[in-house]
Enzyme design. Structure first.
Site, PDB file in Angstrom:
ATOM      1  N   HIS A   1     -13.110  -3.105  -2.796  1.00 30.98           N
ATOM      2  CA  HIS A   1     -12.249  -2.829  -1.559  1.00 30.98           C
ATOM      3  C   HIS A   1     -12.617  -3.401  -0.267  1.00 30.98           C
ATOM      4  CE1 HIS A   1      -9.527   0.819  -1.040  1.00 30.98           C
ATOM      5  NE2 HIS A   1      -9.426   0.450  -0.014  1.00 30.98           N
TER       6      HIS A   1
ATOM      7  N   SER B   1       0.825  -1.239   0.150  1.00 30.82           N
ATOM      8  CA  SER B   1       0.151   0.202  -0.016  1.00 30.82           C
ATOM      9  C   SER B   1       0.900   1.202   0.223  1.00 30.82           C
ATOM     10  CB  SER B   1      -0.810  -0.015   1.183  1.00 30.82           C
ATOM     11  OG  SER B   1      -1.447   1.291   1.391  1.00 30.82           O
TER      12      SER B   1
ATOM     13  N   TYR C   1      -2.106   5.230  -4.223  1.00 31.31           N
ATOM     14  CA  TYR C   1      -3.090   6.477  -4.063  1.00 31.31           C
ATOM     15  C   TYR C   1      -2.476   7.774  -4.658  1.00 31.31           C
ATOM     16  CZ  TYR C   1      -6.156   3.717  -1.033  1.00 31.31           C
ATOM     17  OH  TYR C   1      -7.031   2.661  -0.550  1.00 31.31           O
TER      18      TYR C   1
ATOM     19  N   THR D   1      -4.997   2.383  -7.410  1.00 33.31           N
ATOM     20  CA  THR D   1      -6.498   2.105  -6.892  1.00 33.31           C
ATOM     21  C   THR D   1      -7.484   3.353  -7.389  1.00 33.31           C
ATOM     22  OG1 THR D   1      -5.459   1.116  -4.856  1.00 33.31           O
ATOM     23  CG2 THR D   1      -7.678   2.139  -4.686  1.00 33.31           C
TER      24      THR D   1
ATOM     25  N   LYS E   1      -7.260  -0.896  -9.885  1.00 35.50           N
ATOM     26  CA  LYS E   1      -8.052  -1.733  -8.849  1.00 35.50           C
ATOM     27  C   LYS E   1      -9.071  -0.827  -8.364  1.00 35.50           C
ATOM     28  CE  LYS E   1      -7.280  -3.316  -4.292  1.00 35.50           C
ATOM     29  NZ  LYS E   1      -7.702  -2.470  -3.283  1.00 35.50           N
TER      30      LYS E   1
HETATM   31  C1  LIG Z   1      -7.106  -2.945   6.790  1.00 33.28           C
HETATM   32  C2  LIG Z   1      -7.384  -2.625   5.146  1.00 33.28           C
HETATM   33  C3  LIG Z   1      -6.798  -1.714   4.602  1.00 33.28           C
HETATM   34  C4  LIG Z   1      -6.866  -1.701   3.322  1.00 33.28           C
HETATM   35  N1  LIG Z   1      -5.706  -0.550   2.603  1.00 33.28           N
HETATM   36  C5  LIG Z   1      -5.947  -0.632   1.263  1.00 33.28           C
HETATM   37  C6  LIG Z   1      -5.045   0.616   0.714  1.00 33.28           C
HETATM   38  O1  LIG Z   1      -4.277   1.074   1.191  1.00 33.28           O
HETATM   39  N2  LIG Z   1      -5.059   0.459  -0.562  1.00 33.28           N
HETATM   40  C7  LIG Z   1      -5.673  -0.408  -1.457  1.00 33.28           C
HETATM   41  O2  LIG Z   1      -5.902  -0.146  -2.448  1.00 33.28           O
HETATM   42  N3  LIG Z   1      -6.896  -1.333  -0.555  1.00 33.28           N
HETATM   43  C8  LIG Z   1      -6.726  -1.259   0.551  1.00 33.28           C
HETATM   44  N4  LIG Z   1      -7.632  -2.209   1.171  1.00 33.28           N
HETATM   45  C9  LIG Z   1      -8.483  -3.014   0.251  1.00 33.28           C
HETATM   46  C10 LIG Z   1      -7.648  -4.561  -0.048  1.00 33.28           C
HETATM   47  O3  LIG Z   1      -6.770  -4.239  -0.992  1.00 33.28           O
HETATM   48  C11 LIG Z   1      -8.408  -5.342  -0.646  1.00 33.28           C
HETATM   49  O4  LIG Z   1      -9.181  -4.724  -1.921  1.00 33.28           O
HETATM   50  C12 LIG Z   1      -9.695  -5.962   0.169  1.00 33.28           C
HETATM   51  O5  LIG Z   1      -9.401  -5.983   1.657  1.00 33.28           O
HETATM   52  C13 LIG Z   1     -10.176  -7.359  -0.448  1.00 33.28           C
HETATM   53  O6  LIG Z   1     -11.059  -7.777   0.386  1.00 33.28           O
HETATM   54  P1  LIG Z   1     -11.173  -8.750   1.738  1.00 33.28           P
HETATM   55  O7  LIG Z   1     -10.593  -8.089   2.764  1.00 33.28           O
HETATM   56  O8  LIG Z   1     -12.740  -9.537   1.850  1.00 33.28           O
HETATM   57  O9  LIG Z   1     -10.148 -10.111   0.983  1.00 33.28           O
HETATM   58  C14 LIG Z   1      -7.495  -2.589   2.458  1.00 33.28           C
HETATM   59  C15 LIG Z   1      -8.348  -3.391   3.170  1.00 33.28           C
HETATM   60  C16 LIG Z   1      -8.430  -3.590   4.575  1.00 33.28           C
HETATM   61  C17 LIG Z   1      -9.137  -4.641   5.226  1.00 33.28           C
END
Ligand SMILES: Cc1cc2nc3c(=O)[nH]c(=O)nc-3n(C[C@H](O)[C@H](O)[C@H](O)COP(=O)(O)O)c2cc1C
Length: 346
Positions: free
Chosen positions: A243, A104, A126, A152, A219
């Site tokens: 997400h 990230s 981002y 993203t 994404k």
């Molecule tokens: C705690 C947390 C932080 C996340 N931070 C980001 C991020 O910084 N950038 C991003 O593109 N997606 C972020 N996501 C989304 C994840 O990349 C991903 O799309 C998502 O967790 C997938 O779903 P799942 O948790 O059901 O497997 C985050 C998800 C979580 C749970």
């Protein structure tokens, strides 16, 4: 209780309440997350018999990088909230499992330290309000060995409107959690302009590719029309994602959106998917439909929190083992032999 629910509870028990709540948090009423998980099970697999499935090949390639199975680690912010080493441990776990991780923008670990663990990685972008900050980060990620950029694109002000779990309000070190790859002087100079830009267009894709020299995946795409705009803008991959249900509480789910996006751009670029994939059987559904790979989010974070690098490796190994077992039970010996006709909607 599933093993993932059990793991989540173990993670919650060792985390500060606000960190545990941030990891679990969702947009709106949480139905996108809940239904996102349920929708993968609305697809059923159609096993076939009398095939030689004695030898198995689960390997695949993602933008030219070979991985042990089509199960990758999604980029997630605030991993240092789970363990002080953050993505360094996640990368160790991914390396052990023979797979790739997303890193990230909001990482508290340094790119070189993540890269030193030996797992291939993609840098998630981002785009900052100050594009110079993004240019510096992207150049640094590329020179540290990132193999692609994940742009993203679902950056409309993201859900999670609960102030208590917003990392900006955490009592400990929030700014450091997200800026380990900018210097103190740069942070001072950019100030709040490292915050997420809300004025992205398809031109942003070409700009990032040019600045980094890397392929760009978009994404957070949920419609065929947007997938087309991304590919026309130069994206070499699409990651279908809600997400993890954190963007829009009542949006369509990834399982719902995947087929229309595959129909639109699946013959031109790699299509990946995440959100709510809670096991190797669900990964098999996604790959049968045509996804190149799935990305796992929260279960990996919970593994990291509960058991460090070993926890990450264990979560990935379980997905891989269940994926392999599922294919064997279906009479399929190789990832490449999974077909959309192996899946039916209930
Ligand atoms: C705690 C947390 C932080 C996340 N931070 C980001 C991020 O910084 N950038 C991003 O593109 N997606 C972020 N996501 C989304 C994840 O990349 C991903 O799309 C998502 O967790 C997938 O779903 P799942 O948790 O059901 O497997 C985050 C998800 C979580 C749970």
């Amino acid at each position: 209780m599933t093993w993932i629910e059990d793991l989540a509870d173990r993670a919650d028990a060792v985390l500060p309440d606000y960190v545990a709540a941030y990891y679990r948090s969702n947009a709106g009423d949480g139905s996108c997350d809940r239904e996102g998980i349920a929708d993968w099970n609305a697809f059923r697999l159609r096993p076939s018999v009398l095939h030689d499935a004695s030898a198995q090949d689960m390997t695949t390639e993602v933008l030219g990088t070979q991985v042990a199975a089509p199960v990758l680690v999604a980029p997630m912010a605030q991993q240092v909230g789970a363990r002080p080493e953050g993505e360094v441990l996640t990368a160790q776990g991914a390396a052990k499992a023979g797979t790739l991780l997303g890193v990230s923008t909001n990482t508290g670990a340094r790119f070189d330290d993540i890269a030193a663990q030996g797992a291939p990685w993609w840098y998630q972008v981002y785009v900052a309000r100050n594009r110079e900050a993004t240019r510096l980060l992207v150049e640094r990620a590329a020179s540290a060995g990132a193999r692609a950029l994940i742009l993203t694109v679902d950056t409309t002000p993201i859900g999670r409107e609960i102030p208590a779990v917003d990392p900006r309000n955490w009592p400990a070190g929030p700014r450091k959690n997200r800026t380990a790859n900018l210097t103190a002087a740069e942070l001072e100079r950019f100030g709040s302009d490292t915050d997420m830009a809300l004025d992205l267009t398809p031109d942003t894709i070409g700009w990032l590719a040019e600045v980094s020299g890397l392929p760009v995946l978009c994404k957070g795409v949920l419609t065929a029309r947007d997938a087309r705009r991304c590919v026309d803008g130069g994206a070499e991959g699409i990651i279908v994602s809600t997400h993890g249900g954190r963007r829009l509480g009542n949006s369509v789910t990834s399982a719902y959106a995947l087929p229309e996006i595959l129909a639109e751009v699946g013959s031109e670029v790699e299509v990946h998917v995440d959100s709510g994939i809670r096991g190797g059987a669900q990964a098999a559904v996604a790959v049968a439909l045509g996804a190149r790979a799935v990305h796992v989010g929260r279960p990996v974070m919970w593994g990291l929190a509960a058991d460090g690098a070993e926890g990450v490796a264990d979560v990935l190994a379980r997905y891989q083992a269940e994926f392999a077992t599922t294919l064997r039970q279906m009479g399929i010996g190789s990832v490449r032999d999974l077909r959309p006709s192996d899946v039916v909607v209930r």
